[in-house]
Enzyme design. Structure first.
Site, PDB file in Angstrom:
ATOM      1  N   ASP A 385     -10.426  -3.708 -30.150  1.00  0.00           N
ATOM      2  CA  ASP A 385      -9.794  -4.481 -31.226  1.00  0.00           C
ATOM      3  C   ASP A 385     -10.797  -5.512 -31.746  1.00  0.00           C
ATOM      4  O   ASP A 385     -11.872  -5.696 -31.172  1.00  0.00           O
ATOM      5  CB  ASP A 385      -8.545  -5.172 -30.630  1.00  0.00           C
ATOM      6  CG  ASP A 385      -7.684  -5.874 -31.676  1.00  0.00           C
ATOM      7  OD1 ASP A 385      -7.742  -5.506 -32.858  1.00  0.00           O
ATOM      8  OD2 ASP A 385      -6.923  -6.796 -31.288  1.00  0.00           O
ATOM      9  N   GLU A 388     -14.224  -5.938 -36.437  1.00  0.00           N
ATOM     10  CA  GLU A 388     -14.641  -5.828 -37.856  1.00  0.00           C
ATOM     11  C   GLU A 388     -16.046  -6.394 -38.097  1.00  0.00           C
ATOM     12  O   GLU A 388     -16.699  -5.889 -39.013  1.00  0.00           O
ATOM     13  CB  GLU A 388     -13.622  -6.550 -38.748  1.00  0.00           C
ATOM     14  CG  GLU A 388     -12.293  -5.827 -38.819  1.00  0.00           C
ATOM     15  CD  GLU A 388     -11.541  -5.749 -37.488  1.00  0.00           C
ATOM     16  OE1 GLU A 388     -11.587  -6.744 -36.743  1.00  0.00           O
ATOM     17  OE2 GLU A 388     -10.961  -4.703 -37.189  1.00  0.00           O
ATOM     18  N   ASP A 461      -2.607  -4.284 -38.219  1.00  0.00           N
ATOM     19  CA  ASP A 461      -1.407  -5.120 -38.214  1.00  0.00           C
ATOM     20  C   ASP A 461      -0.488  -4.892 -39.405  1.00  0.00           C
ATOM     21  O   ASP A 461      -0.476  -5.683 -40.360  1.00  0.00           O
ATOM     22  CB  ASP A 461      -1.821  -6.588 -38.136  1.00  0.00           C
ATOM     23  CG  ASP A 461      -2.611  -6.875 -36.868  1.00  0.00           C
ATOM     24  OD1 ASP A 461      -2.608  -6.015 -35.964  1.00  0.00           O
ATOM     25  OD2 ASP A 461      -3.235  -7.947 -36.780  1.00  0.00           O
TER      26      ASP A 461
HETATM   27  O1  MIG Z   1      -5.538 -11.531 -33.382  1.00  0.00           O
HETATM   28  O2  MIG Z   1      -4.546  -8.399 -29.118  1.00  0.00           O
HETATM   29  O3  MIG Z   1      -4.376  -5.552 -34.356  1.00  0.00           O
HETATM   30  O4  MIG Z   1      -2.691  -4.717 -32.286  1.00  0.00           O
HETATM   31  O5  MIG Z   1      -1.792  -6.690 -30.504  1.00  0.00           O
HETATM   32  C1  MIG Z   1      -4.668 -10.508 -33.031  1.00  0.00           C
HETATM   33  C2  MIG Z   1      -3.536  -8.920 -29.910  1.00  0.00           C
HETATM   34  C3  MIG Z   1      -5.336  -9.617 -32.027  1.00  0.00           C
HETATM   35  C4  MIG Z   1      -4.755  -7.622 -33.248  1.00  0.00           C
HETATM   36  C5  MIG Z   1      -4.388  -6.184 -33.115  1.00  0.00           C
HETATM   37  C6  MIG Z   1      -3.048  -6.077 -32.447  1.00  0.00           C
HETATM   38  C7  MIG Z   1      -3.076  -6.757 -31.095  1.00  0.00           C
HETATM   39  C8  MIG Z   1      -3.485  -8.214 -31.261  1.00  0.00           C
HETATM   40  N1  MIG Z   1      -4.773  -8.297 -31.946  1.00  0.00           N
END
Ligand code: MIG
Length: 774
Positions: A385, A388, A461
């Site tokens: 995650d 980007e 999200d």
């Molecule tokens: O700033 O890890 O898209 O699926 O649950 C949010 C917490 C960080 C973004 C991800 C989401 C995940 C969440 N993350």
């Protein structure tokens, strides 16, 4: 911007044509008859090796180059490029002379930028561009590819997590493809500013473009994925239902979720751990109070048939004394500012440093961290995650940061769109290295062209909005048209609270998408399948069961995707490219070439309009026949998903199981209508790499008329893997018969509640089976 101007000289060498202009060199090279690599290198710039392109050498291609009336005709068997010399302009033509793509103002450049202005014809539709919101056809849009952690997917939002500079333009069934290999920002204006022009700006000094002549969109995707790679066959468990939320903790809660699924007979394979399993969000650690014995937890869950996936974010907490940080700092593995200071950004752990995944050494180091902390604990897959890359305050790295192998560093913006790709590469390669006989499962949020080689992708999200249930369809189909087949969205919606009705409808769609995971944000209401009472739970159950009944079919489609690069979840235009009615049809999709879903995505709706393209279709639930092309209003109360099968298809199913690890001794072959059809069914152990050395089987099934009678032939499975099924059930929809003969044996067909006729046979493996209908 400076245009290329006149050609000063040109030279053809085999498949390559070099054209010298005052400010640089334009090179055209045929890699295949239908694939031409185009490069414009302004003087004084450097060529960068591609991270997307994996095929280094291509078989010989026959090309010719002739000059006539101030133009060069650079021709292969599948296309030609017409180069005007004064000034230099390009036109790409199909063998019959029709125009595929033509320059408008042509190529231009300035320091650090290249622009390509193209003409657009009224008939053209534009598809792909990776992860983009909105309907399938992107004509009339201005889009920027710059990976962004955007948590609010409103309809006019442009930049999301994935950046894949590949698209197709299609006109009356004939398409071309264009891949711009650029990990920096790319801006497209597709007939927005001017209705008959496209303008593409790359924020990088050298143009690396690949032109695909098609004309079938399938052949373009297959070539594109030959160039940039295909999805490796995933482990079968990753196709199962995954239950997630931010976050399940402590471990008693995780056990409760797993048992909750099993006790209610809700089939599932995976429980996912989001960021709260870590010690203060430090990657590759565990919170010892919440998870005192991770290994024991994984063992216990495994005994219940569950796998566990953990999230891993790229940011490493700046925290002297924390081993990963100390080690990374000491080995000089983090991204730095131009002045040599380590760049720090704020993410979940507070101040964090970021590994520079462009470097092999860093990728290896990162990969190694997975072993003690996660893999040795029994973690089965990794979820990447925030790649980007995302930082809270500034959204990404500071502009003066540098990335690259030592001595070859470039500003971050030149690498920006590749951060998630390279993180996923590091993860995938480490899983391969550390668990050599297992198929890795990696899930990523950000990615670049070729991401399908390393990872499945979810769309980030979304919200628990009906609008996003709709958006689910074109966004995933768009990813499939960008070469990425293993995709899904947060089922039920991430932010906000779904109603039971929305969850039920969303589970119906999710059950047919390649990646099937229910996920919700911290602070939102629970949305596990059982929280909305009996009725919603049983609808969810029915579609989770459908997912597992379809497993032989889905797994077969994953195998095909791995071999051909074509998407599993696909828009109708891929199957019916010359049907204008499907050119922008965004609320129906196909699964492979035989299933067509037309989900209900509006509250309160118990009907919807469905388009049936040419050919005959069968209702999956009733066997009813519909002949296309036609529009029909179909009934779809909450417990129903309108789902159709192409007549003549043979769809392999299995009985309902609670997870993919459960032994199944029955194969169900469903036959749809009195129409000839065939199936090639791929099977293997679902988990290891033994299939790469031949341990798989293929069973050829054929339904055809033979001396006035219908015959179903099920060939002996070939290959060194012996399928587990010893019971073969035939289910005939829309077929008139009363009994089936196999050799001397005659079995009466029984009528099922859905109208299908059925009979079962025991089968010794491997053997050839012939069934005659009477
Ligand atoms: O700033 O890890 O898209 O699926 O649950 C949010 C917490 C960080 C973004 C991800 C989401 C995940 C969440 N993350």
């Amino acid at each position: 911007m400076q245009f290329l101007g006149n050609a000063l000289s040109y030279k053809q060498t085999g498949r390559q044509l070099n054209i010298q202009v005052a400010g640089g060199l334009l090179t055209l090279e045929y890699l295949a008859a239908d694939l031409c690599h185009l490069r414009f290198q302004p003087e004084g710039t450097k060529i960068r090796p591609s991270i997307a392109v994996i095929k280094p050498s291509w078989p010989a291609v026959t090309v010719t180059c002739e000059e006539s009336a101030g133009k060069l005709f650079f021709v292969s068997a599948a296309m030609s490029v017409e180069v005007s010399l004064e000034p230099v302009r390009l036109r790409f033509l199909s063998p019959d002379g029709s125009e595929l793509l033509a320059d408008a103002a042509g190529l231009s450049y300035q320091e650090g930028q290249v622009r390509w202005q193209q003409s657009v014809r009224p008939c053209q539709h534009f598809y792909g561009f990776g992860q983009k919101l909105g309907y399938l056809d992107k004509r009339g849009k201005a889009m920027t590819l710059w990976s962004t952690d955007e948590p609010y997917h409103a309809p006019d939002v442009d930049q999301l997590y994935q950046a894949i500079p590949f698209h197709m333009a299609m006109c009356e069934g004939a398409a071309y493809g264009l891949f711009l290999d650029c990990t920096a920002k790319v801006e497209y204006d597709i007939a927005k500013a001017e209705p008959d022009r496209a303008s593409i700006t790359l924020h990088t000094p050298v143009l690396e473009a690949y032109f695909f002549a098609g004309p079938h969109p399938k052949s373009i995707l297959s070539r594109y994925t030959e160039l940039t790679g295909r999805m490796p066959l995933p482990p079968k468990w990753a196709l199962g239902y995954q239950q997630c939320r931010w976050s399940y903790y402590p471990e008693s809660r995780v056990r409760e979720i797993a048992s909750g699924l099993r006790e209610r007979n809700l089939p599932a394979d995976v429980v996912v751990l989001d960021i709260d399993y870590m010690d203060g969000y430090r990657v590759f650690t565990w919170d010892n109070e919440r998870f005192p014995n991770p290994k024991q937890l994984m063992d216990d869950l495994k005994a219940q048939g569950f796998r566990v996936i953990t999230i891993v974010d790229p940011g490493v907490k700046v925290d002297p004394g924390y081993a990963i940080y100390d080690d990374g700092l000491q080995k000089d593995l983090f991204v730095k500012h131009a002045d040599g200071k380590v760049f720090e950004g704020t993410v979940w752990p507070g101040m964090t440093a970021f590994p520079d995944f462009t470097r092999q050494e860093v990728r290896d180091w990162w990969g190694d961290q997975h072993k003690p902390a996660l893999l040795d604990m029994g973690i089965a897959g990794i979820w990447n995650d925030m790649n980007e890359p995302s930082c809270f305050a500034r959204n990404t790295f500071a502009p003066d940061t540098l990335q690259g192998e030592k001595g070859e560093e470039l500003p971050h913006d030149q690498w920006h769109n590749a951060y998630g790709f390279l993180m996923s590469k590091a993860t995938f390669e480490s899983l391969k290295r550390l668990k050599p006989n297992e198929r890795p499962f990696v899930l990523t949020r950000s990615g670049y062209a070729g991401i399908q080689r390393y990872s499945a992708v979810w769309m980030g999200d979304n919200h628990s909005w009906w609008e996003h249930l709709f958006t689910h369809m074109p966004i995933l189909m768009g990813m499939g048209l960008s070469g990425v087949p293993f995709v899904g969205c947060d089922v039920g919606g991430f932010q906000g609270d779904p109603s039971g009705e929305l969850l039920a409808r969303w589970m119906q769609v999710g059950a047919l998408t390649p990646f099937f995971r229910n996920h919700a944000a911290a602070g939102t209401a629970a949305q596990e399948p059982w929280v909305f009472g009996e009725q919603i739970e049983s609808i969810c159950r029915r579609f989770m069961e459908l997912r597992y009944e379809l497993m032989p079919f889905l797994y077969n489609e994953f195998r095909r995707a791995a071999q051909t690069g074509l998407p599993i979840m696909r828009p109708l235009l891929l199957e019916f490219p010359s049907d204008p009615a499907v050119a922008n049809l965004s609320d129906q999709f196909m699964v492979g070439q035989d299933l067509m879903a037309a989900p209900v995505y509006q509250p309160g709706a118990d009907h919807r309009m469905v388009y049936f393209p040419a050919g005959a279709w069968r209702d999956f639930w009733t066997g009813e026949r519909i002949v296309g092309p036609t529009y029909q209003v179909v009934k779809a109360p909450l417990e129903t998903l309108p789902l159709y099968v192409r007549e003549g298809a043979i769809v392999p199913l299995q009985p309902v199981v609670q997870h993919t690890g459960e032994a199944v001794d029955e194969l169900i072959l469903t036959v749809w209508g009195e129409a000839e059809g065939e199936l090639s069914l791929y099977e293997d152990d679902g988990e290891t790499l033994a299939f790469e050395s031949g341990a798989y089987s293929e069973t050829k099934v054929r339904f055809a008329q033979e001396g006035g009678r219908w015959r179903l032939t099920v060939g002996a499975p070939t290959g060194t893997f012996t399928p587990a099924w010893t019971k073969l059930t035939l289910r005939l929809h829309g077929i008139t018969a009363t009994q089936i003969e196999r050799g001397a044996e005659t079995v009466a067909l029984e009528r099922r509640p859905d109208g299908a006729l059925t009979a079962s046979f025991s089968v010794a493996q491997p053997s050839n089976q012939e069934f005659y209908l009477r």
